[in-house]
Design a protein around this motif. Structure first.
Motif, PDB file in Angstrom:
ATOM      1  N   LYS A 182       0.829  -1.202   0.000  1.00  0.00           N
ATOM      2  CA  LYS A 182       0.000   0.000   0.000  1.00  0.00           C
ATOM      3  C   LYS A 182       0.868   1.258   0.000  1.00  0.00           C
ATOM      4  O   LYS A 182       1.983   1.269   0.549  1.00  0.00           O
ATOM      5  N   LEU A 183       0.341   2.301  -0.637  1.00  0.00           N
ATOM      6  CA  LEU A 183       0.995   3.610  -0.722  1.00  0.00           C
ATOM      7  C   LEU A 183       2.378   3.546  -1.362  1.00  0.00           C
ATOM      8  O   LEU A 183       3.296   4.264  -0.974  1.00  0.00           O
ATOM      9  N   THR A 184       2.534   2.669  -2.357  1.00  0.00           N
ATOM     10  CA  THR A 184       3.780   2.601  -3.114  1.00  0.00           C
ATOM     11  C   THR A 184       3.495   2.848  -4.589  1.00  0.00           C
ATOM     12  O   THR A 184       2.351   2.808  -5.033  1.00  0.00           O
ATOM     13  N   VAL A 185       4.542   3.086  -5.342  1.00  0.00           N
ATOM     14  CA  VAL A 185       4.404   3.380  -6.772  1.00  0.00           C
ATOM     15  C   VAL A 185       3.968   2.117  -7.526  1.00  0.00           C
ATOM     16  O   VAL A 185       4.585   1.061  -7.388  1.00  0.00           O
ATOM     17  N   VAL A 186       2.901   2.243  -8.308  1.00  0.00           N
ATOM     18  CA  VAL A 186       2.434   1.122  -9.131  1.00  0.00           C
ATOM     19  C   VAL A 186       2.515   1.435 -10.627  1.00  0.00           C
ATOM     20  O   VAL A 186       2.510   0.527 -11.447  1.00  0.00           O
ATOM     21  N   GLU A 187       2.595   2.728 -10.963  1.00  0.00           N
ATOM     22  CA  GLU A 187       2.732   3.120 -12.369  1.00  0.00           C
ATOM     23  C   GLU A 187       3.649   4.336 -12.456  1.00  0.00           C
ATOM     24  O   GLU A 187       3.648   5.196 -11.564  1.00  0.00           O
ATOM     25  N   GLN A 188       4.442   4.402 -13.520  1.00  0.00           N
ATOM     26  CA  GLN A 188       5.301   5.558 -13.749  1.00  0.00           C
ATOM     27  C   GLN A 188       5.395   5.855 -15.232  1.00  0.00           C
ATOM     28  O   GLN A 188       5.288   4.968 -16.061  1.00  0.00           O
ATOM     29  N   GLU A 189       5.573   7.115 -15.544  1.00  0.00           N
ATOM     30  CA  GLU A 189       5.717   7.566 -16.929  1.00  0.00           C
ATOM     31  C   GLU A 189       6.730   8.713 -16.958  1.00  0.00           C
ATOM     32  O   GLU A 189       6.541   9.712 -16.265  1.00  0.00           O
ATOM     33  N   PRO A 190       7.836   8.608 -17.697  1.00  0.00           N
ATOM     34  CA  PRO A 190       8.237   7.518 -18.582  1.00  0.00           C
ATOM     35  C   PRO A 190       8.536   6.212 -17.830  1.00  0.00           C
ATOM     36  O   PRO A 190       8.810   6.221 -16.646  1.00  0.00           O
ATOM     37  N   LYS A 191       8.486   5.114 -18.554  1.00  0.00           N
ATOM     38  CA  LYS A 191       8.713   3.804 -17.983  1.00  0.00           C
ATOM     39  C   LYS A 191      10.172   3.632 -17.570  1.00  0.00           C
ATOM     40  O   LYS A 191      11.056   4.354 -18.040  1.00  0.00           O
ATOM     41  N   ALA A 192      10.405   2.660 -16.700  1.00  0.00           N
ATOM     42  CA  ALA A 192      11.766   2.345 -16.278  1.00  0.00           C
ATOM     43  C   ALA A 192      12.617   1.971 -17.490  1.00  0.00           C
ATOM     44  O   ALA A 192      12.175   1.231 -18.366  1.00  0.00           O
ATOM     45  N   GLY A 193      13.832   2.518 -17.527  1.00  0.00           N
ATOM     46  CA  GLY A 193      14.737   2.245 -18.642  1.00  0.00           C
ATOM     47  C   GLY A 193      14.681   3.278 -19.748  1.00  0.00           C
ATOM     48  O   GLY A 193      15.562   3.303 -20.617  1.00  0.00           O
ATOM     49  N   SER A 194      13.658   4.159 -19.732  1.00  0.00           N
ATOM     50  CA  SER A 194      13.578   5.207 -20.745  1.00  0.00           C
ATOM     51  C   SER A 194      14.718   6.209 -20.558  1.00  0.00           C
ATOM     52  O   SER A 194      15.197   6.425 -19.446  1.00  0.00           O
ATOM     53  N   LYS A 195      15.148   6.828 -21.652  1.00  0.00           N
ATOM     54  CA  LYS A 195      16.220   7.817 -21.607  1.00  0.00           C
ATOM     55  C   LYS A 195      15.631   9.225 -21.593  1.00  0.00           C
ATOM     56  O   LYS A 195      14.819   9.566 -22.445  1.00  0.00           O
ATOM     57  N   VAL A 196      16.040  10.017 -20.602  1.00  0.00           N
ATOM     58  CA  VAL A 196      15.511  11.379 -20.465  1.00  0.00           C
ATOM     59  C   VAL A 196      16.652  12.337 -20.142  1.00  0.00           C
ATOM     60  O   VAL A 196      17.755  11.919 -19.786  1.00  0.00           O
ATOM     61  N   LYS A 197      16.362  13.626 -20.232  1.00  0.00           N
ATOM     62  CA  LYS A 197      17.336  14.659 -19.884  1.00  0.00           C
ATOM     63  C   LYS A 197      17.248  14.981 -18.393  1.00  0.00           C
ATOM     64  O   LYS A 197      16.241  14.716 -17.743  1.00  0.00           O
ATOM     65  N   GLU A 198      18.291  15.581 -17.879  1.00  0.00           N
ATOM     66  CA  GLU A 198      18.316  16.017 -16.484  1.00  0.00           C
ATOM     67  C   GLU A 198      17.164  16.994 -16.218  1.00  0.00           C
ATOM     68  O   GLU A 198      16.835  17.838 -17.045  1.00  0.00           O
ATOM     69  N   GLY A 199      16.523  16.839 -15.041  1.00  0.00           N
ATOM     70  CA  GLY A 199      15.429  17.728 -14.678  1.00  0.00           C
ATOM     71  C   GLY A 199      14.078  17.277 -15.167  1.00  0.00           C
ATOM     72  O   GLY A 199      13.060  17.911 -14.856  1.00  0.00           O
ATOM     73  N   ARG A 200      14.030  16.177 -15.913  1.00  0.00           N
ATOM     74  CA  ARG A 200      12.752  15.671 -16.439  1.00  0.00           C
ATOM     75  C   ARG A 200      11.846  15.241 -15.291  1.00  0.00           C
ATOM     76  O   ARG A 200      12.293  14.664 -14.308  1.00  0.00           O
ATOM     77  N   LYS A 201      10.564  15.531 -15.417  1.00  0.00           N
ATOM     78  CA  LYS A 201       9.585  15.121 -14.413  1.00  0.00           C
ATOM     79  C   LYS A 201       9.104  13.698 -14.712  1.00  0.00           C
ATOM     80  O   LYS A 201       8.752  13.375 -15.839  1.00  0.00           O
ATOM     81  N   ILE A 202       9.069  12.867 -13.682  1.00  0.00           N
ATOM     82  CA  ILE A 202       8.558  11.504 -13.791  1.00  0.00           C
ATOM     83  C   ILE A 202       7.191  11.475 -13.113  1.00  0.00           C
ATOM     84  O   ILE A 202       7.061  11.863 -11.943  1.00  0.00           O
ATOM     85  N   TYR A 203       6.175  11.044 -13.827  1.00  0.00           N
ATOM     86  CA  TYR A 203       4.809  11.052 -13.315  1.00  0.00           C
ATOM     87  C   TYR A 203       4.481   9.699 -12.667  1.00  0.00           C
ATOM     88  O   TYR A 203       4.688   8.652 -13.271  1.00  0.00           O
ATOM     89  N   LEU A 204       3.985   9.770 -11.442  1.00  0.00           N
ATOM     90  CA  LEU A 204       3.769   8.560 -10.645  1.00  0.00           C
ATOM     91  C   LEU A 204       2.302   8.385 -10.265  1.00  0.00           C
ATOM     92  O   LEU A 204       1.572   9.366 -10.081  1.00  0.00           O
ATOM     93  N   LYS A 205       1.896   7.104 -10.129  1.00  0.00           N
ATOM     94  CA  LYS A 205       0.595   6.756  -9.557  1.00  0.00           C
ATOM     95  C   LYS A 205       0.841   5.845  -8.364  1.00  0.00           C
ATOM     96  O   LYS A 205       1.643   4.908  -8.451  1.00  0.00           O
ATOM     97  N   ILE A 206       0.137   6.127  -7.263  1.00  0.00           N
ATOM     98  CA  ILE A 206       0.381   5.458  -5.996  1.00  0.00           C
ATOM     99  C   ILE A 206      -0.750   4.481  -5.675  1.00  0.00           C
ATOM    100  O   ILE A 206      -1.927   4.782  -5.900  1.00  0.00           O
ATOM    101  N   ASN A 207      -0.391   3.332  -5.124  1.00  0.00           N
ATOM    102  CA  ASN A 207      -1.375   2.333  -4.703  1.00  0.00           C
ATOM    103  C   ASN A 207      -2.144   2.836  -3.482  1.00  0.00           C
ATOM    104  O   ASN A 207      -1.563   3.424  -2.565  1.00  0.00           O
ATOM    105  N   ALA A 208      -3.453   2.625  -3.465  1.00  0.00           N
ATOM    106  CA  ALA A 208      -4.266   3.046  -2.324  1.00  0.00           C
ATOM    107  C   ALA A 208      -3.918   2.197  -1.098  1.00  0.00           C
ATOM    108  O   ALA A 208      -3.313   1.133  -1.200  1.00  0.00           O
ATOM    109  N   SER A 209      -4.312   2.675   0.076  1.00  0.00           N
ATOM    110  CA  SER A 209      -3.991   1.964   1.318  1.00  0.00           C
ATOM    111  C   SER A 209      -4.928   0.793   1.569  1.00  0.00           C
ATOM    112  O   SER A 209      -4.606  -0.123   2.307  1.00  0.00           O
TER     113      SER A 209
END
Length: 206
Positions: free
Chosen positions: A82-109
């Motif tokens: 509970k209350l941990t990351v279950v989805e992220q965008e960009p996905k793990a392993g994607s290549k991004v520049k410094e300062g890029r924002k990673i969008y997260l979705k959290i599991n409900a409790s």
């Protein structure tokens, strides 16, 4: 010295060459500085943040000069803490520049509460899709005498009778009591309606 003689002199040519060299050095330093400050050609591999808390994800991203934004809390998923990351965008392993924002979705409790749908007098085939549509599961099926075969007569959970509109946790199992399609007649003899042929008056002529 005349202008023509100066323009053709070695001194002028030397000055021109010196000026061109200075411009070339300045241009080289400028473009090198631009490349360094914009990290041209440098990319960061996005880490896998699954099953990390928001605090752990923040620490991991900060170490790579990445930022994050929590978009939403999703319905509880039992396969993740509970209350941990279950989805992220960009996905793990994607290549991004410094300062890029990673969008997260959290599991409900925990699971959310849902309303029990009205299944009474519906057939079993109708009831199961209706349960699943609101996030509930099929529990134990039992039968009792009733004219309508596979007709839902009762809804129960943990032995308690439910009615439509009751609130239960999503993903709960709902037990169904169905009709067995058999009609049961009352075999008790009602004395008041029984007719004793010995008490009937004789029809024989006197």
């Amino acid at each position: 010295m005349s202008l023509r003689a100066y323009l053709t002199s070695r001194v002028f040519v030397a000055q021109i060459l010196a000026a061109m060299a200075i411009v070339a050095v300045i241009a080289y330093l400028f473009f090198h500085w631009i490349t360094f400050t914009t990290h041209h050609g440098q990319e960061i591999s996005v880490p896998d943040l699954s099953k990390l808390s928001a605090e752990q994800a923040e620490e991991k991203l900060a170490a790579l000069d990445l930022d994050y934004i929590i978009l939403d809390t999703v319905d509880f998923r039992p396969d993740a803490p509970k209350l941990t990351v279950v989805e992220q965008e960009p996905k793990a392993g994607s290549k991004v520049k410094e300062g890029r924002k990673i969008y997260l979705k959290i599991n409900a409790s925990t699971y959310t509460m849902v309303s029990v749908p009205d299944l009474i007098e519906k057939t079993y085939r109708q009831a199961i899709p209706t349960l699943e549509a609101v996030g509930l599961k099929e529990g134990t099926i039992s039968y009792r005498p009733y004219l309508g075969k596979d007709m839902v007569l009762e809804m129960r959970m943990n032995g308690k009778k439910l009615k439509s509109g009751d609130k239960v946790l999503k993903s709960s199992k709902i037990d169904l009591v169905l009709g067995d399609g058999k009609v049961v007649f009352d075999e008790t003899t009602i004395d008041s309606t029984a007719v004793d042929s010995t008490q009937m008056p004789s029809l024989d002529a006197e």
